[in-house]
Design a protein around this motif. Structure first.
Motif, PDB file in Angstrom:
ATOM      1  N   LEU A 184      39.867  61.531  50.811  1.00 37.55           N
ATOM      2  CA  LEU A 184      40.743  61.660  51.630  1.00 37.55           C
ATOM      3  C   LEU A 184      40.566  61.675  53.137  1.00 37.55           C
ATOM      4  CD1 LEU A 184      42.342  64.835  49.774  1.00 37.55           C
ATOM      5  CD2 LEU A 184      43.143  62.567  49.534  1.00 37.55           C
ATOM      6  N   LEU A 185      39.180  61.538  53.522  1.00 37.11           N
ATOM      7  CA  LEU A 185      38.687  61.544  54.743  1.00 37.11           C
ATOM      8  C   LEU A 185      38.493  60.084  55.339  1.00 37.11           C
ATOM      9  CD1 LEU A 185      36.280  64.681  54.508  1.00 37.11           C
ATOM     10  CD2 LEU A 185      38.589  64.749  55.238  1.00 37.11           C
ATOM     11  N   VAL A 186      38.127  59.352  54.584  1.00 37.78           N
ATOM     12  CA  VAL A 186      37.469  57.842  54.819  1.00 37.78           C
ATOM     13  C   VAL A 186      38.833  57.107  54.963  1.00 37.78           C
ATOM     14  CG1 VAL A 186      36.157  55.834  54.543  1.00 37.78           C
ATOM     15  CG2 VAL A 186      35.360  58.166  53.527  1.00 37.78           C
ATOM     16  N   PRO A 187      39.032  56.466  56.349  1.00 30.95           N
ATOM     17  CA  PRO A 187      40.306  55.753  56.342  1.00 30.95           C
ATOM     18  C   PRO A 187      40.399  54.523  55.328  1.00 30.95           C
ATOM     19  CG  PRO A 187      39.365  56.152  58.562  1.00 30.95           C
ATOM     20  CD  PRO A 187      38.222  56.546  57.395  1.00 30.95           C
ATOM     21  N   GLU A 188      41.694  54.245  54.933  1.00 26.83           N
ATOM     22  CA  GLU A 188      41.677  53.298  53.862  1.00 26.83           C
ATOM     23  C   GLU A 188      41.568  51.793  54.522  1.00 26.83           C
ATOM     24  OE1 GLU A 188      45.668  51.545  51.345  1.00 26.83           O
ATOM     25  OE2 GLU A 188      46.000  53.054  52.837  1.00 26.83           O
ATOM     26  N   ARG A 189      41.653  51.695  55.800  1.00 28.57           N
ATOM     27  CA  ARG A 189      41.403  50.325  56.100  1.00 28.57           C
ATOM     28  C   ARG A 189      39.973  50.177  56.063  1.00 28.57           C
ATOM     29  NH1 ARG A 189      39.568  51.087  61.356  1.00 28.57           N
ATOM     30  NH2 ARG A 189      39.813  53.357  62.347  1.00 28.57           N
ATOM     31  N   LEU A 190      38.934  51.434  56.253  1.00 32.67           N
ATOM     32  CA  LEU A 190      37.777  50.871  56.077  1.00 32.67           C
ATOM     33  C   LEU A 190      37.039  50.994  54.984  1.00 32.67           C
ATOM     34  CD1 LEU A 190      36.497  53.642  58.841  1.00 32.67           C
ATOM     35  CD2 LEU A 190      36.796  50.998  59.199  1.00 32.67           C
ATOM     36  N   MET A 192      39.021  49.629  52.044  1.00 30.59           N
ATOM     37  CA  MET A 192      39.256  48.385  51.359  1.00 30.59           C
ATOM     38  C   MET A 192      38.229  47.057  51.426  1.00 30.59           C
ATOM     39  SD  MET A 192      41.793  49.287  49.805  1.00 30.59           S
ATOM     40  CE  MET A 192      41.107  50.912  49.539  1.00 30.59           C
ATOM     41  N   PRO A 193      37.702  46.797  52.505  1.00 26.92           N
ATOM     42  CA  PRO A 193      36.704  45.842  52.421  1.00 26.92           C
ATOM     43  C   PRO A 193      35.424  45.968  51.533  1.00 26.92           C
ATOM     44  CG  PRO A 193      37.088  46.275  54.601  1.00 26.92           C
ATOM     45  CD  PRO A 193      37.901  47.384  53.836  1.00 26.92           C
ATOM     46  N   ARG A 194      34.970  47.269  51.316  1.00 30.85           N
ATOM     47  CA  ARG A 194      34.034  47.586  50.442  1.00 30.85           C
ATOM     48  C   ARG A 194      34.409  47.506  49.012  1.00 30.85           C
ATOM     49  NH1 ARG A 194      31.362  53.195  51.626  1.00 30.85           N
ATOM     50  NH2 ARG A 194      30.068  52.500  50.104  1.00 30.85           N
ATOM     51  N   VAL A 195      35.786  48.211  48.733  1.00 35.09           N
ATOM     52  CA  VAL A 195      36.093  47.936  47.489  1.00 35.09           C
ATOM     53  C   VAL A 195      36.477  46.478  47.106  1.00 35.09           C
ATOM     54  CG1 VAL A 195      38.369  48.544  46.109  1.00 35.09           C
ATOM     55  CG2 VAL A 195      37.448  50.202  47.578  1.00 35.09           C
ATOM     56  N   SER A 196      36.859  45.754  47.921  1.00 35.40           N
ATOM     57  CA  SER A 196      36.951  44.112  47.580  1.00 35.40           C
ATOM     58  C   SER A 196      35.731  43.488  47.298  1.00 35.40           C
ATOM     59  CB  SER A 196      37.532  43.612  48.850  1.00 35.40           C
ATOM     60  OG  SER A 196      38.872  44.124  49.201  1.00 35.40           O
ATOM     61  N   ILE A 203      41.335  43.643  47.904  1.00 30.21           N
ATOM     62  CA  ILE A 203      42.139  44.659  47.612  1.00 30.21           C
ATOM     63  C   ILE A 203      42.565  45.229  49.004  1.00 30.21           C
ATOM     64  CG2 ILE A 203      42.220  47.030  46.742  1.00 30.21           C
ATOM     65  CD1 ILE A 203      41.697  44.989  44.522  1.00 30.21           C
ATOM     66  N   ARG A 204      43.772  45.216  49.256  1.00 30.96           N
ATOM     67  CA  ARG A 204      44.497  45.649  50.665  1.00 30.96           C
ATOM     68  C   ARG A 204      44.893  47.025  50.582  1.00 30.96           C
ATOM     69  NH1 ARG A 204      48.150  40.349  52.599  1.00 30.96           N
ATOM     70  NH2 ARG A 204      46.187  38.755  52.477  1.00 30.96           N
ATOM     71  N   SER A 205      44.997  47.611  49.460  1.00 33.04           N
ATOM     72  CA  SER A 205      45.590  49.035  49.461  1.00 33.04           C
ATOM     73  C   SER A 205      45.286  49.621  48.322  1.00 33.04           C
ATOM     74  CB  SER A 205      47.091  48.892  49.317  1.00 33.04           C
ATOM     75  OG  SER A 205      47.559  48.512  48.115  1.00 33.04           O
ATOM     76  N   ILE A 206      45.273  51.143  48.250  1.00 39.65           N
ATOM     77  CA  ILE A 206      45.144  52.114  47.263  1.00 39.65           C
ATOM     78  C   ILE A 206      45.912  51.899  46.215  1.00 39.65           C
ATOM     79  CG2 ILE A 206      44.908  54.313  46.608  1.00 39.65           C
ATOM     80  CD1 ILE A 206      43.790  54.844  49.307  1.00 39.65           C
TER      81      ILE A 206
END
Length: 269
Positions: A184-190, A192-196, A203-206
């Motif tokens: 909940l604290l780490v911004p989604e935009r930061l 998504m590159p790691r998740v990808s 992956i562009r979104s949760i």
């Protein structure tokens, strides 16, 4: 005597989660391993309800059936007919082959369908079950309407799911963050590159990861607006220490959303 620290308990993601998305190790399981793990999980799933399903002779729908273990167990418990629905084509293919090969005595009364429930033409059911799936329904309200429409009058919907998005490890371990509420604290935009990189595709979104991010209050509103009668509604069902600790803390109004781990409810048409 074992000493328990709430902080130490919270740092173990698996202490909250039992189900198909409970940990990163689950993502490395084979379909057969996940199927067999589902047996004891299904026992715990039913034990968390106060209302027992009348399965013998019933026509039952399993929404989000995955590899089909719950369908097999329901059929073995005496259901007349069981239909499992999932949008994962590979999971449905495994479920069909596995039942045909390993459960030939149950195969005639189990049917698996691949697709969105709202688009499938199905006759009404006595019982609908949704295990560890609702937090993945991107249109929860729409899916609830689809399930309600496929219940016979007087039919029951058994739904149990978690962890909720705002709970300590509501990301289901997908972010690989070890601290509670870090997702909940780490911004989604930061993230998504790691998740990808981990997933091997962009992956562009949760939501693209299959999590709807719905808060507890959103689920409660949707259930109240569904037109179904609430027979049973409970949260933080489970016997683990962390669940009991969170149940005590969630009594504080400002913390309710963040210490509610799961929802178990029975709804009647």
């Amino acid at each position: 005597t074992a000493r328990y620290s709430f902080r130490r308990v919270l740092r173990r993601p698996g202490c909250f989660i039992r189900g198909r998305s409970r940990s990163r190790s689950a993502m490395r399981e084979t379909p057969a391993q996940t199927f067999h793990r589902g047996g004891p999980e299904n026992v715990r799933f039913w034990a968390r309800f106060r209302t027992a399903p009348a399965l013998p002779g019933a026509r039952v729908l399993d929404v989000g059936c995955s590899y089909g273990r719950l369908c097999v167990d329901i059929a073995a418990a005496g259901a007349r007919e069981v239909v499992g629905v999932d949008i994962d084509a590979e999971a449905i293919a495994f479920a069909r082959e596995n039942v045909a090969r390993n459960y030939p005595d149950l195969a005639p009364k189990i049917d698996f369908r691949c697709g969105n429930l709202a688009s499938l033409d199905l006759a009404p059911f006595d019982i609908i079950v949704s295990k560890e799936s609702a937090e993945h329904f991107l249109d929860f309200e729409g899916m609830l309407r689809a399930m309600a429409a496929r219940l016979k009058p007087g039919g029951l919907l058994f739904m149990g799911f978690g962890p909720l998005w705002r709970s300590p490890f509501g990301d289901h371990g997908m972010f690989k963050l070890k601290l509670p509420w870090a997702h909940l604290l780490v911004p989604e935009r930061l993230m998504m590159p790691r998740v990808s990189r981990w997933w091997g595709r962009e992956i562009r979104s949760i939501e693209q990861m299959g999590l709807n991010r719905m808060p507890l209050a959103g689920y409660v509103r949707a259930i109240r607006a569904s037109g179904l009668q609430t027979v049973e509604f409970g949260v933080n069902r489970g016997d683990r220490l962390a669940v009991k600790l969170c149940s005590a803390i969630r009594c504080l109004p400002l913390l309710k959303e963040y210490f509610t781990l799961n929802i178990y409810c029975v709804l009647k048409r």
